[in-house]
Design an enzyme around this catalytic site. Structure first.
Site, PDB file in Angstrom:
ATOM      1  N   TRP A  13       0.825  -1.221   0.000  1.00 54.07           N
ATOM      2  CA  TRP A  13       0.000   0.000   0.000  1.00 54.07           C
ATOM      3  C   TRP A  13       0.852   1.261   0.000  1.00 54.07           C
ATOM      4  CZ3 TRP A  13      -4.413  -1.171   4.094  1.00 54.07           C
ATOM      5  CH2 TRP A  13      -5.111  -2.313   3.677  1.00 54.07           C
ATOM      6  N   LYS A  14       2.142   1.111   0.238  1.00 54.25           N
ATOM      7  CA  LYS A  14       3.051   2.270   0.283  1.00 54.25           C
ATOM      8  C   LYS A  14       2.510   3.316   1.267  1.00 54.25           C
ATOM      9  CE  LYS A  14       4.604   1.043  -4.302  1.00 54.25           C
ATOM     10  NZ  LYS A  14       5.104   1.443  -5.613  1.00 54.25           N
ATOM     11  N   GLU A 170      11.320  -6.644  -9.427  1.00 55.91           N
ATOM     12  CA  GLU A 170      10.560  -5.430  -9.741  1.00 55.91           C
ATOM     13  C   GLU A 170      11.404  -4.498 -10.604  1.00 55.91           C
ATOM     14  OE1 GLU A 170       7.156  -4.723  -6.820  1.00 55.91           O
ATOM     15  OE2 GLU A 170       8.886  -3.670  -6.044  1.00 55.91           O
ATOM     16  N   GLY A 237       1.376  -2.679  -6.291  1.00 55.13           N
ATOM     17  CA  GLY A 237       1.277  -1.365  -5.664  1.00 55.13           C
ATOM     18  C   GLY A 237      -0.090  -0.756  -5.939  1.00 55.13           C
ATOM     19  N   GLY A 238      -0.159   0.099  -6.956  1.00 51.61           N
ATOM     20  CA  GLY A 238      -1.361   0.879  -7.250  1.00 51.61           C
ATOM     21  C   GLY A 238      -2.651   0.066  -7.255  1.00 51.61           C
TER      22      GLY A 238
HETATM   23  P1  PGA Z   1       2.901  -0.760  -8.937  1.00 49.82           P
HETATM   24  O1  PGA Z   1       3.973  -0.927  -7.749  1.00 49.82           O
HETATM   25  O2  PGA Z   1       2.069  -2.019  -8.938  1.00 49.82           O
HETATM   26  O3  PGA Z   1       2.106   0.455  -8.574  1.00 49.82           O
HETATM   27  O4  PGA Z   1       3.675  -0.611 -10.198  1.00 49.82           O
HETATM   28  C1  PGA Z   1       4.603  -2.143  -7.503  1.00 49.82           C
HETATM   29  C2  PGA Z   1       5.537  -2.014  -6.327  1.00 49.82           C
HETATM   30  O5  PGA Z   1       6.172  -0.977  -6.180  1.00 49.82           O
HETATM   31  O6  PGA Z   1       5.669  -2.957  -5.515  1.00 49.82           O
END
Ligand code: PGA
Length: 254
Positions: A13-14, A170, A237-238
């Site tokens: 979720w950052k 990643e 992430g998003g």
């Molecule tokens: P993203 O991020 O799916 O928004 O590209 C992936 C991550 O940073 O783990």
């Protein structure tokens, strides 16, 4: 999907979601994902939401992860969070060495390796991220970068610890950009990493380690990515910030 290793799909979720927003999201996820057994499912909220999310997922098939952890156990480290504090909330996984931390907090492979040892010492499982930038890929440095990061970040782990470690490939150019690696690019990098694990540890360990792909994973590309033989899950992430999109990624991967 018939896979050699059980898929593990984690939502990173950052720096998003207040406690109220986090609870909304997990309540939605519990509805979307009740009954799913085929995939290990993990959410990684910000530290401030761990306590409430932990309670909310107690009776569910969703497990809890943290986005970072200190390499120290206790003491004068302002702003840091130790393993025992995460364990209070039944955290099972800890993301380490995300490219955003490598870039903004200047985390080195040596530091990530210290953190990985601390995570294992606490019987938690690290999700260790590696990946090349666009400039490095265009310069044909991808494998060299992955090897340096993997050798540095995994340094000193025992075979048993490595088998319980999750790797996340990643590519930096695919994170948050909407530009996903092609299935062939992902499979090539994953196969390279697995081969490297064979050299660094042994073949049994290499076959056991789950390697997630991360970088603009969404419901529409999850199935194709997960169908690659060496792709064992996703770090999202998003698309993990909404119950429907994260739920669809998981359902499309089964
Ligand atoms: P993203 O991020 O799916 O928004 O590209 C992936 C991550 O940073 O783990």
């Amino acid at each position: 999907m018939n896979k050699e290793r059980k898929l593990i799909i984690a939502g990173n979720w950052k720096m998003n979601k207040t406690v109220a927003e986090a609870l909304d999201l997990v309540h939605g996820l519990k509805l979307e994902l009740s009954g799913v057994k085929e995939v290990d499912m993990v959410v990684c909220p910000p530290f401030t939401a761990l306590s409430e999310v932990s309670k909310a997922i107690l009776d569910s098939n969703i497990r809890l992860g943290a986005q970072n952890m200190s390499e120290h156990n206790v003491g004068a480290y302002t702003g840091e969070i130790a393993a025992v504090m995460l364990k209070e909330f039944s955290v099972r996984y800890v993301i380490l060495g995300h490219s955003e931390r490598r870039q903004y907090q200047k985390e080195s492979d040596a530091l990530i390796s210290k953190k990985a040892h601390a995570v294992h010492a606490a019987s938690l499982k690290p999700i260790i991220c590696v990946g090349e930038t666009l400039a490095e890929r265009e310069d044909n440095q991808t494998e060299k970068v992955l090897e340096t990061q993997a050798r540095g970040s995994l340094a000193g782990l025992s075979k048993e610890q490595m088998a319980e470690t999750i790797l996340a490939y990643e590519p930096v150019w695919a994170i948050g950009t909407g530009k996903t690696a092609t299935t062939a690019q992902a499979q090539d990098a994953h196969a390279f990493l697995r081969g490297l694990l064979g050299k660094m540890f042994d073949e049994t360990v290499a076959r056991r380690v789950r390697i997630q792909y991360g970088g603009s994973v969404k419901a529409s590309n999850a199935r194709e990515l997960m169908s690659q033989p060496d792709v064992d899950g996703a770090l999202v992430g998003g698309a993990s910030l909404e119950a429907r999109s994260f739920g669809d990624i998981i359902k499309n991967s089964i």
